[in-house]
Design an enzyme around this catalytic site. Structure first.
Site, PDB file in Angstrom:
ATOM      1  N   HIS A 280       0.784  -1.183  -0.018  1.00 22.17           N
ATOM      2  CA  HIS A 280      -0.207   0.110  -0.031  1.00 22.17           C
ATOM      3  C   HIS A 280       0.850   1.295  -0.083  1.00 22.17           C
ATOM      4  O   HIS A 280       0.664   2.117  -0.906  1.00 22.17           O
ATOM      5  CB  HIS A 280      -0.795   0.010   1.178  1.00 22.17           C
ATOM      6  CG  HIS A 280      -1.639   1.320   1.469  1.00 22.17           C
ATOM      7  ND1 HIS A 280      -2.922   1.600   0.866  1.00 22.17           N
ATOM      8  CD2 HIS A 280      -1.238   2.336   2.129  1.00 22.17           C
ATOM      9  CE1 HIS A 280      -3.250   2.841   1.451  1.00 22.17           C
ATOM     10  NE2 HIS A 280      -2.204   3.550   1.831  1.00 22.17           N
ATOM     11  N   GLU A 281       2.148   1.531   0.866  1.00 25.02           N
ATOM     12  CA  GLU A 281       2.865   2.564   0.925  1.00 25.02           C
ATOM     13  C   GLU A 281       3.471   2.745  -0.170  1.00 25.02           C
ATOM     14  O   GLU A 281       3.475   3.777  -0.877  1.00 25.02           O
ATOM     15  CB  GLU A 281       3.930   2.113   2.203  1.00 25.02           C
ATOM     16  CG  GLU A 281       3.406   2.409   3.547  1.00 25.02           C
ATOM     17  CD  GLU A 281       2.506   3.400   3.729  1.00 25.02           C
ATOM     18  OE1 GLU A 281       2.974   4.573   3.433  1.00 25.02           O
ATOM     19  OE2 GLU A 281       1.440   3.444   4.580  1.00 25.02           O
ATOM     20  N   HIS A 284       1.226   4.405  -2.737  1.00 28.23           N
ATOM     21  CA  HIS A 284       1.512   6.107  -2.721  1.00 28.23           C
ATOM     22  C   HIS A 284       2.752   6.528  -3.543  1.00 28.23           C
ATOM     23  O   HIS A 284       2.750   7.607  -4.221  1.00 28.23           O
ATOM     24  CB  HIS A 284       1.802   6.467  -1.238  1.00 28.23           C
ATOM     25  CG  HIS A 284       0.563   6.435  -0.538  1.00 28.23           C
ATOM     26  ND1 HIS A 284      -0.623   7.066  -0.899  1.00 28.23           N
ATOM     27  CD2 HIS A 284       0.213   5.851   0.594  1.00 28.23           C
ATOM     28  CE1 HIS A 284      -1.523   6.916  -0.052  1.00 28.23           C
ATOM     29  NE2 HIS A 284      -0.961   6.124   0.754  1.00 28.23           N
ATOM     30  N   GLU A 358      -5.456   7.255  -0.805  1.00 30.64           N
ATOM     31  CA  GLU A 358      -5.648   6.223  -0.194  1.00 30.64           C
ATOM     32  C   GLU A 358      -6.320   4.996  -1.087  1.00 30.64           C
ATOM     33  O   GLU A 358      -5.802   3.797  -1.175  1.00 30.64           O
ATOM     34  CB  GLU A 358      -6.381   6.173   0.982  1.00 30.64           C
ATOM     35  CG  GLU A 358      -5.743   7.217   2.122  1.00 30.64           C
ATOM     36  CD  GLU A 358      -4.391   6.800   2.387  1.00 30.64           C
ATOM     37  OE1 GLU A 358      -3.785   5.671   2.453  1.00 30.64           O
ATOM     38  OE2 GLU A 358      -3.346   7.632   2.656  1.00 30.64           O
ATOM     39  N   ASP A 362      -4.675   1.526  -2.268  1.00 27.96           N
ATOM     40  CA  ASP A 362      -5.165   0.126  -1.847  1.00 27.96           C
ATOM     41  C   ASP A 362      -5.034  -0.677  -3.236  1.00 27.96           C
ATOM     42  O   ASP A 362      -5.006  -1.702  -3.067  1.00 27.96           O
ATOM     43  CB  ASP A 362      -6.547   0.178  -1.302  1.00 27.96           C
ATOM     44  CG  ASP A 362      -6.164   0.726   0.364  1.00 27.96           C
ATOM     45  OD1 ASP A 362      -5.251   0.535   0.771  1.00 27.96           O
ATOM     46  OD2 ASP A 362      -7.246   0.977   0.744  1.00 27.96           O
TER      47      ASP A 362
HETATM   48 ZN    ZN Z   1      -1.862   5.444   2.611  1.00 27.86          ZN
END
Ligand code: ZN
Length: 418
Positions: A280-281, A284, A358, A362
């Site tokens: 997930h990170e 970004h 976000e 995801d």
């Molecule tokens: Zn996040």
């Protein structure tokens, strides 16, 4: 003059009412659902955990309510109440300072900031040593708390004082186009901080050790390779010395980039879940959220400085806000206070953009790791952080930088996993 002062009071009052109303909505939503775990979490969160999180959030909201009222009062006291003028009069009374106009300006800004920090300190103390303590999340000792404050002050002085000098100097010397010069300075300053933060600043407060767990490290390396991500390594931070809340984040830019896991997260999540959270990170990073947010904030800074350049020479701007010493440093303080108030209506827009990122991260994560691992990892983090599972939708729309738990998990459930 009185007319603008009145308008300012009305804006401060309206924004306070809005904040208190949102706070009330959130509290009501939590109270309403406190005796029942939402269906999505029936199998993963116990009623006792759910109720504890509910009570924890209600207590924080109550403190938040006092804090909002207090800070609105402080804002009016500093401005119309004559607080900033008083700081000016006090410092102008020092003969030694008046020989150096630039230093007087820096001193006014420093004293103002120091007073502001002192006034908000009781809220920090209460939040850490009463609320976090009561719910068993606090690991900070009084000694560590004081050392943190001292380190913060020294750091703010080393970095802040030269910066304020430079900003005020540019404002006074660069004529009508000073705002472009100040903007360039701030952009450069930000980039430098981003590079030195992980290497020089963060280690002053926490210990960062390279990840020891070889099995996890191999798993992470494979993921990084799959995503084409180069970094200066994966570090574990001793977050547990202050709080039992867990987290993971990215820090630095360019070659100084690193991945940081809180030790609390490593302890709670299994390898697969940690991998999914890291994916997930990485999302970004891959979706360029960090760069986009940086550009957005640089753009906003430029716009804000331009507006300040239109106001800064008008005595009415100062007198309407309770200051009669027309000087760039006072203009800077007043404008920052003003921006704090009038930016509130824009909060939902920024929250929306953040939530959009976000969702994107995801989506990226489930293409790189198993979605069920991400879901179970997230549920553990929600539990660890005692986030409420039943927020009010208006409050969440306004403030939430991350989608509410149930919305986020529903979004993940729809995704096809690898
Ligand atoms: Zn996040």
């Amino acid at each position: 003059m009185q007319q603008w002062s009145l308008i300012f009071c009305v804006i401060v009052a309206l924004s306070l009412v809005l904040k208190l109303y949102l706070n009330y909505r959130q509290s009501s939503a939590i109270k309403k659902h406190i005796d029942q775990v939402p269906d999505t979490f029936k199998n993963t969160v116990s009623l006792a955990e759910h109720q504890k999180a509910g009570k924890y959030n209600l207590t924080k909201l109550k403190l938040g309510q006092f804090e909002e009222i207090f800070s609105a009062a402080i804002l009016l006291l500093f401005t119309l109440g004559g607080g900033i003028q008083l700081i000016n009069d006090g410092l102008h009374g020092l003969n030694y300072l008046t020989q150096y106009p630039l230093t007087t300006g820096v001193a006014v800004i420093l004293v103002f900031n120091l007073l502001n920090s002192i006034l908000t300190l009781p809220f920090n103390i209460y939040s850490t040593f009463v609320i976090e303590q009561q719910f068993g999340f606090n690991n900070t000792t009084v000694k560590l708390f004081i050392i943190d404050i001292i380190k913060g002050l020294v750091l703010a002085a080393i970095i802040g004082i030269p910066l304020i000098y430079a900003v005020l100097w540019l404002m006074n010397m660069m004529g009508g186009m000073w705002w472009i010069w100040v903007w360039l300075l701030l952009v450069g300053f930000n980039l430098v901080i981003m590079v030195i933060y992980p290497i020089l600043i963060a280690p002053l407060f926490n210990k960062f050790t390279p990840l020891q767990d070889q099995v996890l490290q191999d798993k992470i390396n494979q993921l990084l390779e799959r995503c084409g991500f180069k970094s200066r390594g994966v570090f574990v931070m001793d977050g547990s010395k202050r709080s039992s809340h867990g987290n993971a984040y990215f820090t630095g830019i360019g070659r100084a980039k690193r991945i940081v896991f809180f030790d609390t997260l490593i302890k709670q999540l299994n390898h697969d879940e940690t991998e999914a959270v890291l994916a997930h990170e990485l999302g970004h990073f891959k979706k360029k959220h960090i760069i986009k947010q940086m550009l957005l904030s640089f753009g906003l800074t430029l716009a804000v400085l331009y507006v300040l350049s239109l106001l800064i020479n008008h005595p009415l701007f100062y007198t309407s806000l309770g200051v009669h010493t027309v000087a760039t440093y006072n203009g800077l303080i007043l404008f920052m206070l003003l921006v704090g108030v009038i930016s509130l209506p824009f909060a939902p827009l920024f929250s929306y953009l953040s939530r959009k990122n976000e969702f994107e991260a995801d989506s990226f994560a489930v293409a790189q790791a198993d979605k069920n691992n991400l879901i179970s990892g997230l549920v553990k983090l929600y539990k660890d952080n005692a986030s409420t599972l039943t927020p009010d939708h208006v409050y969440a729309t306004f403030y939430y930088s991350h989608p509410p738990a149930s919305v986020r998990i529903a979004h993940l459930e729809q995704k096809c996993s690898i």
